[in-house]
Write a protein that holds these residues in place. Structure first.
Motif, PDB file in Angstrom:
ATOM      1  N   TRP A 181      12.771  -4.810   4.857  1.00 11.18           N
ATOM      2  CA  TRP A 181      12.064  -6.092   4.754  1.00 11.18           C
ATOM      3  C   TRP A 181      10.651  -5.980   5.330  1.00 11.18           C
ATOM      4  O   TRP A 181       9.688  -6.478   4.732  1.00 11.18           O
ATOM      5  CB  TRP A 181      12.850  -7.171   5.493  1.00 11.18           C
ATOM      6  CG  TRP A 181      12.198  -8.518   5.430  1.00 11.18           C
ATOM      7  CD1 TRP A 181      12.265  -9.429   4.431  1.00 11.18           C
ATOM      8  CD2 TRP A 181      11.348  -9.106   6.431  1.00 11.18           C
ATOM      9  NE1 TRP A 181      11.524 -10.544   4.729  1.00 11.18           N
ATOM     10  CE2 TRP A 181      10.950 -10.384   5.949  1.00 11.18           C
ATOM     11  CE3 TRP A 181      10.903  -8.682   7.678  1.00 11.18           C
ATOM     12  CZ2 TRP A 181      10.116 -11.211   6.695  1.00 11.18           C
ATOM     13  CZ3 TRP A 181      10.076  -9.525   8.411  1.00 11.18           C
ATOM     14  CH2 TRP A 181       9.684 -10.772   7.913  1.00 11.18           C
ATOM     15  N   LYS A 182      10.522  -5.335   6.471  1.00 10.08           N
ATOM     16  CA  LYS A 182       9.188  -5.181   7.075  1.00 10.08           C
ATOM     17  C   LYS A 182       8.281  -4.350   6.177  1.00 10.08           C
ATOM     18  O   LYS A 182       7.079  -4.647   6.059  1.00 10.08           O
ATOM     19  CB  LYS A 182       9.312  -4.543   8.452  1.00 10.08           C
ATOM     20  CG  LYS A 182       9.899  -5.463   9.508  1.00 10.08           C
ATOM     21  CD  LYS A 182       9.901  -4.804  10.876  1.00 10.08           C
ATOM     22  CE  LYS A 182      10.423  -5.756  11.940  1.00 10.08           C
ATOM     23  NZ  LYS A 182      10.430  -5.119  13.294  1.00 10.08           N
ATOM     24  N   LEU A 183       8.844  -3.331   5.552  1.00 13.02           N
ATOM     25  CA  LEU A 183       8.039  -2.516   4.640  1.00 13.02           C
ATOM     26  C   LEU A 183       7.627  -3.330   3.418  1.00 13.02           C
ATOM     27  O   LEU A 183       6.480  -3.244   2.965  1.00 13.02           O
ATOM     28  CB  LEU A 183       8.828  -1.274   4.220  1.00 13.02           C
ATOM     29  CG  LEU A 183       8.116  -0.317   3.257  1.00 13.02           C
ATOM     30  CD1 LEU A 183       6.837   0.232   3.877  1.00 13.02           C
ATOM     31  CD2 LEU A 183       9.045   0.828   2.858  1.00 13.02           C
ATOM     32  N   ARG A 196      17.790   4.720   7.926  1.00 13.95           N
ATOM     33  CA  ARG A 196      18.705   5.246   6.911  1.00 13.95           C
ATOM     34  C   ARG A 196      19.476   6.457   7.438  1.00 13.95           C
ATOM     35  O   ARG A 196      20.671   6.620   7.139  1.00 13.95           O
ATOM     36  CB  ARG A 196      17.922   5.621   5.657  1.00 13.95           C
ATOM     37  CG  ARG A 196      17.468   4.407   4.829  1.00 13.95           C
ATOM     38  CD  ARG A 196      16.577   4.824   3.681  1.00 13.95           C
ATOM     39  NE  ARG A 196      16.267   3.675   2.819  1.00 13.95           N
ATOM     40  CZ  ARG A 196      15.365   3.727   1.828  1.00 13.95           C
ATOM     41  NH1 ARG A 196      14.703   4.852   1.586  1.00 13.95           N
ATOM     42  NH2 ARG A 196      15.137   2.650   1.097  1.00 13.95           N
ATOM     43  N   GLN A 197      18.816   7.317   8.203  1.00 13.15           N
ATOM     44  CA  GLN A 197      19.505   8.472   8.782  1.00 13.15           C
ATOM     45  C   GLN A 197      20.571   8.031   9.779  1.00 13.15           C
ATOM     46  O   GLN A 197      21.676   8.588   9.813  1.00 13.15           O
ATOM     47  CB  GLN A 197      18.487   9.399   9.459  1.00 13.15           C
ATOM     48  CG  GLN A 197      17.498  10.055   8.508  1.00 13.15           C
ATOM     49  CD  GLN A 197      18.178  11.020   7.548  1.00 13.15           C
ATOM     50  OE1 GLN A 197      19.220  11.592   7.836  1.00 13.15           O
ATOM     51  NE2 GLN A 197      17.577  11.200   6.373  1.00 13.15           N
ATOM     52  N   LEU A 250      -0.963  -3.602   2.815  1.00 10.38           N
ATOM     53  CA  LEU A 250      -1.423  -3.193   4.136  1.00 10.38           C
ATOM     54  C   LEU A 250      -0.900  -1.794   4.440  1.00 10.38           C
ATOM     55  O   LEU A 250       0.065  -1.327   3.829  1.00 10.38           O
ATOM     56  CB  LEU A 250      -0.930  -4.180   5.200  1.00 10.38           C
ATOM     57  CG  LEU A 250      -1.277  -5.655   4.993  1.00 10.38           C
ATOM     58  CD1 LEU A 250      -0.684  -6.494   6.118  1.00 10.38           C
ATOM     59  CD2 LEU A 250      -2.779  -5.865   4.907  1.00 10.38           C
ATOM     60  N   GLU A 251      -1.543  -1.124   5.394  1.00 11.91           N
ATOM     61  CA  GLU A 251      -1.050   0.187   5.809  1.00 11.91           C
ATOM     62  C   GLU A 251       0.380   0.060   6.315  1.00 11.91           C
ATOM     63  O   GLU A 251       0.713  -0.875   7.065  1.00 11.91           O
ATOM     64  CB  GLU A 251      -1.944   0.775   6.900  1.00 11.91           C
ATOM     65  CG  GLU A 251      -3.268   1.305   6.373  1.00 11.91           C
ATOM     66  CD  GLU A 251      -4.066   2.041   7.432  1.00 11.91           C
ATOM     67  OE1 GLU A 251      -4.997   2.770   7.081  1.00 11.91           O
ATOM     68  OE2 GLU A 251      -3.729   1.883   8.626  1.00 11.91           O
ATOM     69  N   SER A 252       1.242   1.010   5.895  1.00  7.83           N
ATOM     70  CA  SER A 252       2.674   0.869   6.195  1.00  7.83           C
ATOM     71  C   SER A 252       3.322   2.171   6.649  1.00  7.83           C
ATOM     72  O   SER A 252       4.504   2.388   6.413  1.00  7.83           O
ATOM     73  CB  SER A 252       3.402   0.343   4.948  1.00  7.83           C
ATOM     74  OG  SER A 252       3.180   1.201   3.834  1.00  7.83           O
ATOM     75  N   ASP A 253       2.554   3.054   7.292  1.00  4.10           N
ATOM     76  CA  ASP A 253       3.126   4.334   7.733  1.00  4.10           C
ATOM     77  C   ASP A 253       4.248   4.120   8.743  1.00  4.10           C
ATOM     78  O   ASP A 253       5.318   4.729   8.642  1.00  4.10           O
ATOM     79  CB  ASP A 253       2.033   5.226   8.332  1.00  4.10           C
ATOM     80  CG  ASP A 253       1.028   5.688   7.276  1.00  4.10           C
ATOM     81  OD1 ASP A 253       1.365   5.602   6.080  1.00  4.10           O
ATOM     82  OD2 ASP A 253      -0.075   6.115   7.649  1.00  4.10           O
ATOM     83  N   ASP A 254       4.027   3.264   9.731  1.00  4.45           N
ATOM     84  CA  ASP A 254       5.047   3.030  10.758  1.00  4.45           C
ATOM     85  C   ASP A 254       6.312   2.441  10.140  1.00  4.45           C
ATOM     86  O   ASP A 254       7.436   2.834  10.487  1.00  4.45           O
ATOM     87  CB  ASP A 254       4.503   2.096  11.840  1.00  4.45           C
ATOM     88  CG  ASP A 254       3.436   2.760  12.698  1.00  4.45           C
ATOM     89  OD1 ASP A 254       3.346   4.002  12.658  1.00  4.45           O
ATOM     90  OD2 ASP A 254       2.705   2.038  13.398  1.00  4.45           O
ATOM     91  N   GLU A 255       6.151   1.501   9.231  1.00  5.84           N
ATOM     92  CA  GLU A 255       7.309   0.875   8.609  1.00  5.84           C
ATOM     93  C   GLU A 255       8.080   1.867   7.740  1.00  5.84           C
ATOM     94  O   GLU A 255       9.318   1.821   7.696  1.00  5.84           O
ATOM     95  CB  GLU A 255       6.870  -0.320   7.768  1.00  5.84           C
ATOM     96  CG  GLU A 255       6.419  -1.533   8.571  1.00  5.84           C
ATOM     97  CD  GLU A 255       5.037  -1.376   9.195  1.00  5.84           C
ATOM     98  OE1 GLU A 255       4.681  -2.169  10.063  1.00  5.84           O
ATOM     99  OE2 GLU A 255       4.324  -0.436   8.789  1.00  5.84           O
ATOM    100  N   HIS A 296       8.279   5.155   8.227  1.00  2.00           N
ATOM    101  CA  HIS A 296       9.007   6.046   9.128  1.00  2.00           C
ATOM    102  C   HIS A 296      10.206   5.336   9.745  1.00  2.00           C
ATOM    103  O   HIS A 296      11.282   5.940   9.905  1.00  2.00           O
ATOM    104  CB  HIS A 296       8.062   6.551  10.221  1.00  2.00           C
ATOM    105  CG  HIS A 296       6.945   7.390   9.694  1.00  2.00           C
ATOM    106  ND1 HIS A 296       5.735   7.554  10.344  1.00  2.00           N
ATOM    107  CD2 HIS A 296       6.836   8.107   8.544  1.00  2.00           C
ATOM    108  CE1 HIS A 296       4.939   8.336   9.633  1.00  2.00           C
ATOM    109  NE2 HIS A 296       5.591   8.685   8.536  1.00  2.00           N
ATOM    110  N   ALA A 297      10.043   4.079  10.090  1.00  2.00           N
ATOM    111  CA  ALA A 297      11.163   3.324  10.664  1.00  2.00           C
ATOM    112  C   ALA A 297      12.297   3.185   9.654  1.00  2.00           C
ATOM    113  O   ALA A 297      13.476   3.234  10.027  1.00  2.00           O
ATOM    114  CB  ALA A 297      10.681   1.951  11.123  1.00  2.00           C
TER     115      ALA A 297
END
Length: 318
Positions: free
Chosen positions: A192-194, A80-81, A67-72, A74-75
């Motif tokens: 996990w969400k990614l 990590r930062q 599935l599209e995962s751009d938001d995940e 970036h999150a």
């Protein structure tokens, strides 16, 4: 002499009849059933890529869809930062002040020591002058007060240098360690969400159906691919009450199906404890024969691919 062939043929027919009867007595009708695995994602999103087609056999861990995962994505970068910042802050408070800051405190201490030494010498001279009557009592008091003040400043700066070498208080360190643990949990959650946006096959199996097309929106939890692992293929058949005692788990049976090149061996894995059909009369010796019990048998993984869900089969006990 002419009667011998007829007698031989009669004996042969008599011998075959019991064999046929025995074959019919232990043969039961059933069908193949598949325990399908419905695979979807716990996250919603647009179906970006469907990597399999219906009828395809896939290996374990083979990619099925994403599935599209751009938001995940970036999150995950953000988490990590934040984790890196929390760890850096923890390291900083554990090591105390930086070396240049400690050097400043040391220079201030050296200056205070020089002032205290000068004030001590001045006090010694004033005490001698006062004893000789050369200065007033007020001047001696000023010298004594100045010496005490500079000595106190030396003690204060000495403590500052020692404190600068120490890490932060234990409570601050514990608090920052909790911040690091929270940041690590946030990274794990984002990862996990990614990962949920990319689904692979849990086992080798046949892709029985695909339920969405690329570009369609998939709600969370909706199955996208339906697969049938070979170990999930089983046969259900129904046996009468009279042979129930012979149907035990792990007993071998033989499956016969139309179009099969050869019979398929299987083993009984389950025998129902309740009758599938109860006649609407009081039990009697005649009505008990109408009771049937559902039995499940499973072929080996290698033979399971020869059978298809819904396919009728004949089951013979061994």
């Amino acid at each position: 002499m002419s009667r011998l062939p007829g007698i031989a043929l009669s004996v042969l027919l008599v011998a075959l009849l019991p064999a046929c009867s025995r074959h019919d007595a232990v043969t039961y009708q059933g069908y193949v059933e598949g325990e399908f695995v419905y695979l979807g994602s716990s996250q919603s999103g647009k179906l970006k890529q469907l990597s399999v087609t219906r009828g395809q056999t896939v290996a374990a861990d083979a990619p099925l869809f994403s599935l599209e995962s751009d938001d995940e994505s970036h999150a995950l970068v953000q988490a990590r930062q934040q984790l890196a910042a929390a760890r850096a802050q923890l390291t900083d408070i554990q090591t105390g002040k930086r070396l240049p800051e400690v050097d400043v405190n040391r220079a201030q201490l050296a200056e205070a020591v020089a002032h205290a030494r000068k004030a001590s010498l001045q006090l010694t001279r004033d005490e001698a002058q006062y004893s000789a009557g050369g200065i007033a009592k007020a001047q001696l008091d000023d010298s004594r007060a100045n010496a005490d003040a500079t000595a106190a400043q030396v003690r204060a700066l000495t403590s500052q240098v020692e404190v600068a070498r120490l890490p932060a208080r234990s409570q601050q360190i514990v608090e920052q360690q909790a911040q690091v643990a929270a940041a690590e949990a946030a990274v794990a959650q984002a990862q996990w969400k990614l990962d949920q946006k990319r689904v692979t096959a849990p086992a080798k199996g046949l892709v029985y159906d695909t339920l969405y097309r690329e570009g369609e929106w998939v709600p969370a939890g909706s199955p996208i691919v339906r697969i049938l692992p070979p170990q999930n293929v089983k046969v259900r058949f129904f046996a009468p009450e009279t042979v129930l005692g012979q149907l035990t788990p792990d007993r071998r049976v033989t499956l016969h199906c139309d179009g099969c090149a050869a019979d398929v061996p299987a083993r009984i894995t389950y025998v129902s404890s309740e009758a599938e059909y109860t006649p609407p009369v009081i039990y009697s010796n005649e009505s008990r024969a109408k009771l049937v019990f559902m039995v499940e048998a499973r072929p080996s993984v290698a033979d399971a691919t020869k059978l298809h869900p819904g396919q009728p089969v004949s089951v013979a006990l061994q």
